[in-house]
Design a protein around this motif. Structure first.
Motif, PDB file in Angstrom:
ATOM      1  N   ILE A 387      82.351 -34.005  -5.931  1.00  0.00           N
ATOM      2  CA  ILE A 387      80.759 -34.474  -7.246  1.00  0.00           C
ATOM      3  C   ILE A 387      80.483 -35.864  -6.992  1.00  0.00           C
ATOM      4  O   ILE A 387      79.367 -36.664  -7.315  1.00  0.00           O
ATOM      5  N   ARG A 388      81.743 -36.510  -6.927  1.00  0.00           N
ATOM      6  CA  ARG A 388      81.080 -38.350  -7.119  1.00  0.00           C
ATOM      7  C   ARG A 388      80.471 -39.372  -5.606  1.00  0.00           C
ATOM      8  O   ARG A 388      79.799 -39.532  -5.252  1.00  0.00           O
ATOM      9  N   GLU A 389      80.885 -37.937  -4.597  1.00  0.00           N
ATOM     10  CA  GLU A 389      80.399 -38.131  -2.953  1.00  0.00           C
ATOM     11  C   GLU A 389      79.236 -37.417  -3.134  1.00  0.00           C
ATOM     12  O   GLU A 389      78.224 -38.880  -2.752  1.00  0.00           O
ATOM     13  N   ILE A 390      78.839 -36.872  -3.684  1.00  0.00           N
ATOM     14  CA  ILE A 390      77.446 -36.341  -3.804  1.00  0.00           C
ATOM     15  C   ILE A 390      76.637 -37.037  -4.953  1.00  0.00           C
ATOM     16  O   ILE A 390      75.539 -37.215  -4.153  1.00  0.00           O
ATOM     17  N   VAL A 391      77.441 -37.430  -5.778  1.00  0.00           N
ATOM     18  CA  VAL A 391      76.253 -38.129  -7.091  1.00  0.00           C
ATOM     19  C   VAL A 391      75.352 -39.568  -6.116  1.00  0.00           C
ATOM     20  O   VAL A 391      74.828 -40.086  -6.434  1.00  0.00           O
ATOM     21  N   ASN A 392      76.907 -40.404  -5.116  1.00  0.00           N
ATOM     22  CA  ASN A 392      76.447 -41.448  -4.736  1.00  0.00           C
ATOM     23  C   ASN A 392      75.302 -41.583  -3.360  1.00  0.00           C
ATOM     24  O   ASN A 392      74.917 -42.283  -3.193  1.00  0.00           O
ATOM     25  N   ASP A 393      75.838 -40.587  -2.783  1.00  0.00           N
ATOM     26  CA  ASP A 393      74.922 -40.193  -1.747  1.00  0.00           C
ATOM     27  C   ASP A 393      73.210 -40.031  -1.749  1.00  0.00           C
ATOM     28  O   ASP A 393      72.575 -40.332  -1.248  1.00  0.00           O
TER      29      ASP A 393
END
Length: 531
Positions: A387-393
């Motif tokens: 989830i953190r990666e999706i938001v950062n991307d």
């Protein structure tokens, strides 16, 4: 007896009995190690015929082959009919012939018992699944035009019988039911197997009153019930295993229906299965071709003088090239039950995060979007990082991205769920508890669950204007929310009366057809512009 012992004792351990009674005792004491019985027909106290009758009554003893010792050729037919394997004529003039016949008979019966052990269920004596399918296939070859019924029988809540009464008692029930099913199938000219722990299959000539199976196989002295699925006059062009899948499907269609314990596989059920199979097989292509469209339903904050667009919920729709718009109610439960929902969730999470970023760039404001996550999603080891990666991307912050978790998802493995939610909140994500009021969570669990928003289930909203009890429940939820220090969202709001009552009781945010149905992203932009 002693002559035979002298001939055989170099190769075998030989036990001697003077009569049938003594032989039965030796047999029962040594049944697991005996390979063959050499039986004289004329004996005191119990002769050979009586002995064979007693042996035939015991399934353990009857597996041991019997060679008859007699000088009377007239006794051979009667002995064969009673189960004798071979004969040794008196007198015993040729020891090597006797030894060879004993050895050959033992080999034949050991092979037979080995085949039986792999083809038959040791507990019930019924065929095992694969041998049963082979047997049914052979029956079809010999009688291709005979109409056959395919039947699946499942014992309701059998695991509870094992838990309450123990496995030994459970095995006793299975043996009893297996015996009844075997007798019923043979009486009808068919066959049966134990397919699974508590599931039985029958393949019998077509019956005009197949419901009688319930009456016949239900024990009078045991309080249990069955589910029965029947594929009547089954299509023999369908693979035999698939025919039983059809019967099992009918059986499972009444799993939670306690008013009915018999179901028939029909054309409608077949069409439903074919449709679902098609949806399952089309999923990878649909994701690759972006046939799935994310719709957005606005949520309005209503406690100010004028309603203000507060956020949106991302909801999936499927524009199938052949079926058109497929209802989420058709494919979401299907993918959940078959372990495919995670692929779809990931698709929605990424699309929603990218949409927040696009709107932020286009309008200069943030419209937070909430996405649904399941219990399976949360328990995945890499969920928080993903989830953190999706938001950062996407180039947005966690505060602009909300996660909706159903109340029922929090009731199991609650410690692990709480741990993951705490990690997400520490990163800045806001957590909504969806469908609040429909699950079985305890007040203690709710008080320890680190959430930001309670989402009131639409069931409370539906009759709020007509039912004082429903309105009272909403007031209770509001009190719980105040105690927890969280906001409340009400979904499923359709009328102005509902809207005003919820505003009066203190609900913070409204979601429902009163403001808008879920709409595509382009159409949603009019709500952003007007605010």
């Amino acid at each position: 007896r002693f002559m035979l012992k002298d001939m055989l004792e170099d190769d075998y351990e030989v036990l001697l009995a003077e009569n049938g009674l003594e032989a039965l005792k030796i047999l029962r004491d040594n049944s697991e190690i005996l390979s063959i019985i050499l039986l004289d027909l004329i004996m005191p106290q119990m002769d050979g015929y009586e002995f064979m009758k007693e042996v035939g009554k015991d399934s353990t003893l009857s597996r041991i082959p019997i060679i008859i010792l007699t000088a009377e050729s007239s006794a051979e037919v009667k002995s064969l009919r009673m189960g004798a394997a071979d004969f040794l004529p008196k007198p015993y003039n040729e020891p090597e012939v006797i030894k060879a016949r004993v050895e050959k008979t033992i080999q034949l019966f050991e092979s037979k018992n080995l085949i039986s052990a792999t083809s038959h269920d040791s507990l019930t004596g019924l065929f095992r699944r694969e041998f049963f399918f082979n047997y049914a296939g052979i029956a079809d070859q010999y009688s291709p035009d005979e109409k056959m019924d395919v039947i699946a029988v499942d014992i309701n809540r059998f695991h509870m019988i094992n838990e309450i009464h123990g496995r030994e008692y459970g095995n006793h029930i299975l043996k009893k039911i297996g015996k009844s099913i075997k007798e019923y199938s043979e009486q009808k000219g068919g066959t049966a197997c134990r397919s699974d722990s508590n599931v039985f299959f029958l393949y019998i000539p077509h019956q005009d009153n197949p419901e009688e199976i319930l009456r016949i196989i239900t024990p009078d002295d045991i309080n249990i019930s069955f589910r029965v699925g029947i594929y009547s006059s089954a299509d023999k062009n369908i693979n035999i295993a698939n025919r039983f899948d059809c019967a099992l499907l009918a059986c499972n269609s009444i799993k939670d229906n306690y008013s009915s314990n018999l179901a028939f596989y029909d054309d409608a059920m077949h069409e439903k299965v074919a449709y679902e199979e098609r949806l399952m097989s089309d999923l990878p292509k649909a994701i690759g071709e972006k046939q799935f469209i994310v719709f957005y339903q606005p949520k309005y904050a209503i406690q100010s003088e004028k309603p203000v667009l507060a956020s949106a919920e991302a909801l999936i729709r499927w524009k199938h090239p052949e079926f058109g718009m497929v209802s989420p109610g058709a494919f979401i439960p299907l993918f959940e039950n078959n372990g495919k929902i995670h692929e779809l969730d990931l698709y929605v999470w990424k699309a929603a995060a990218e949409q927040v970023a696009q709107w932020k760039e286009k309008f200069g404001v943030t419209v937070p979007v909430s996405v649904n996550v399941s219990r399976v999603d949360i328990l995945e080891e890499i969920f928080v990082d993903r989830i953190r990666e999706i938001v950062n991307d996407a180039g947005i912050s966690p505060e602009e991205y909300m996660l909706e978790v159903t109340e029922s998802a929090c009731t199991e493995d609650s410690d692990m769920i709480i741990k993951k939610i705490c990690e997400l909140r520490e990163l800045g994500f806001r957590i909504e508890m969806d469908d609040f009021g429909t699950g079985y969570s305890s007040l203690n669990m709710i008080s320890s669950m680190p959430i930001d928003i309670l989402k009131l289930d639409r069931g409370f909203v539906k009759n709020i204007q007509d039912d004082p009890k429903n309105f009272g429940m909403v007031e209770i939820v509001m009190d719980i929310a105040k105690l927890l220090g969280v906001k409340v969202v009400a979904e499923g709001v359709e009328t102005e009366v509902q809207h005003e009552l919820l505003k009066k009781v203190g609900v913070d945010v409204i979601q429902g057809f009163y403001y808008s149905r879920p709409v595509p992203a382009e159409e949603f932009e009019k709500f952003i512009s007007s605010n």
